[in-house]
Design an enzyme around this catalytic site. Structure first.
Site, PDB file in Angstrom:
ATOM      1  CB  CYS A 141      17.421  -2.659  -7.857  1.00  0.00           C
ATOM      2  SG  CYS A 141      16.008  -3.177  -6.843  1.00  0.00           S
ATOM      3  CB  CYS A 362       4.478  -7.347   8.854  1.00  0.00           C
ATOM      4  SG  CYS A 362       5.305  -8.146  10.242  1.00  0.00           S
TER       5      CYS A 362
END
Length: 406
Positions: A141, A362
């Site tokens: 990843c 957020c």
């Protein structure tokens, strides 16, 4: 086969064509062909690609659901995220142009939530496939810290030891100053044999801390994080900013916003991400709904040197916000609520007369709603920065400075 032209991207990163028809992994202006199932074209063929289209850097991008925008250029993603913030604000009549966007580099995410299952030959661990329960293994990843990317064998070992073939284990892996901090949920109940296996895995992979639900917590070394100059041991699985670079950008912007304030209230303070660095120059009162996070903040402050006073209170700011009278006397406020925003608490801030507010968010949609409350009460939105800690995703964060107009 149907041919369509993509008009725009939706909030989840899918291209949207007239209909609407939702087309994954496409960009505005692209011409696509494919079969339409309901309101989606799940397997589009790109007939005319956008100039913003790039080859995904990760070989798992086509299957893994962890990233939605690897097929888009960095500049396109930055402009799109800035546009999302401006669109959310404009829906409330606020025309604000962000000063900048700060994007975290690849391989810097210090936390990842892996899923793991036992298989006939052992176990598999990774992220879920887009829109499915299927696990996609991601051994290299490009998003997470290399120490986390290398932790998949450890996650698989936990699945073999502590879950059945029919169940799925959730494993949160976080980097700390002293090694990996691992929190497991969804596993078997702990018996003496499993406890021995868990302890052996923690030792084999040299973990700092390994928690198994609410049943056991093996602390081999303090799983410390550092906020400013202060070392803090957060509770297992506690919220942290996603990347060190993103946290630094938010912390710098918050410090800029509060300026030379002598007394600051930090709302939704967590373990002290902002409160502790701000205490280098100001007295801070930190408020958070999680008692264990408040204990971690207080312990970090007490072990530190050279900070001003940091007081704290455990309080549910959704049900019991600090009212305007309690907020009197503070020179500045910092607020960093969850995605739902903090409408009740912002309403009290709007009435408080606090000269300066640093607002971290957020979720641009709830931020815009709450920002409108402040503007209507006489505050000015002085500036706003977009902070992209979740590279290649649709997630957007921001920090803004408000001041009370004279």
């Amino acid at each position: 086969m149907t041919r369509l032209t993509i008009e725009r991207l939706g909030h989840h990163g899918d291209g949207i064509a007239p209909g609407p028809v939702f087309v994954p992994r496409t960009l505005p202006g692209e011409v696509v062909e494919g079969d339409i199932l309901g309101t989606a074209m799940p397997q589009p063929k790109i007939v005319t690609p956008s100039s913003d289209r790039v080859k995904p850097p990760c070989r798992h991008a086509g299957a893994c659901g962890g990233c939605q925008l690897q097929h888009a250029s960095d500049q396109f993603v930055a402009d799109w995220k800035i546009g999302m913030v401006r669109h959310a604000l404009s829906a409330h009549g606020l025309d604000v142009v962000p000063r900048r966007i700060v994007t975290s580099p690849p391989s810097t995410r210090r936390r990842a939530g892996f899923s793991a299952k036992r298989t006939k030959k052992g176990a598999m661990a990774g992220f879920h496939k887009r829109g499915a329960d299927v696990i996609v293994e991601v051994p290299d990843c490009l998003l997470v810290d290399p120490a986390i990317a290398a932790a998949l064998p450890m996650v698989e070992a936990l699945a073999i030891a502590g879950t059945s073939r029919k169940a799925e284990l959730s494993v949160m892996v976080t980097t700390s100053l002293m090694g990996l901090d691992v929190a497991v949920s969804g596993g078997k109940e702990v018996d003496p044999q499993l406890q021995m296996q868990i302890a052996a895995i923690a030792e084999k992979f040299d973990l700092a801390r390994l928690s198994w639900g609410d049943e056991i917590s093996l602390n081999r070394r303090p799983a410390e994080q550092i906020f400013g100059s202060v070392r803090v041991v957060p509770p297992s699985g506690a919220f942290l900013q996603a990347t060190p670079e993103g946290e630094a950008a938010l912390r710098g912007a918050v410090s800029e916003a509060v300026g030379n304030a002598a007394r600051i209230v930090d709302l939704f303070a967590g373990c002290g991400t902002f409160a502790l660095p701000l205490a280098e120059k100001a007295a801070v009162h930190a408020v958070e709904g999680d008692a264990e996070m408040m204990k971690a903040l207080d312990a970090g402050w007490r072990k530190s040197q050279g900070l001003r006073a940091v007081t704290h209170a455990t309080r549910d700011l959704f049900r019991n916000p600090l009212d305007a009278a309690e907020l009197k006397g503070f020179d500045a406020a910092v607020i960093d609520p969850p995605r739902a925003g903090a409408q009740a608490q912002v309403a009290e801030l709007a009435k408080s007369g606090i000269p300066v507010i640093a607002h971290v968010s957020c979720n641009p949609v709830t931020f815009a709603r709450d920002a409108k409350l402040l503007v209507d009460a006489g505050y000015q939105l002085d500036w706003l920065d977009v902070v992209d800690q979740f590279r290649w995703s649709t997630h957007v964060e921001l920090v803004a400075a408000f001041s009370l107009e004279n």
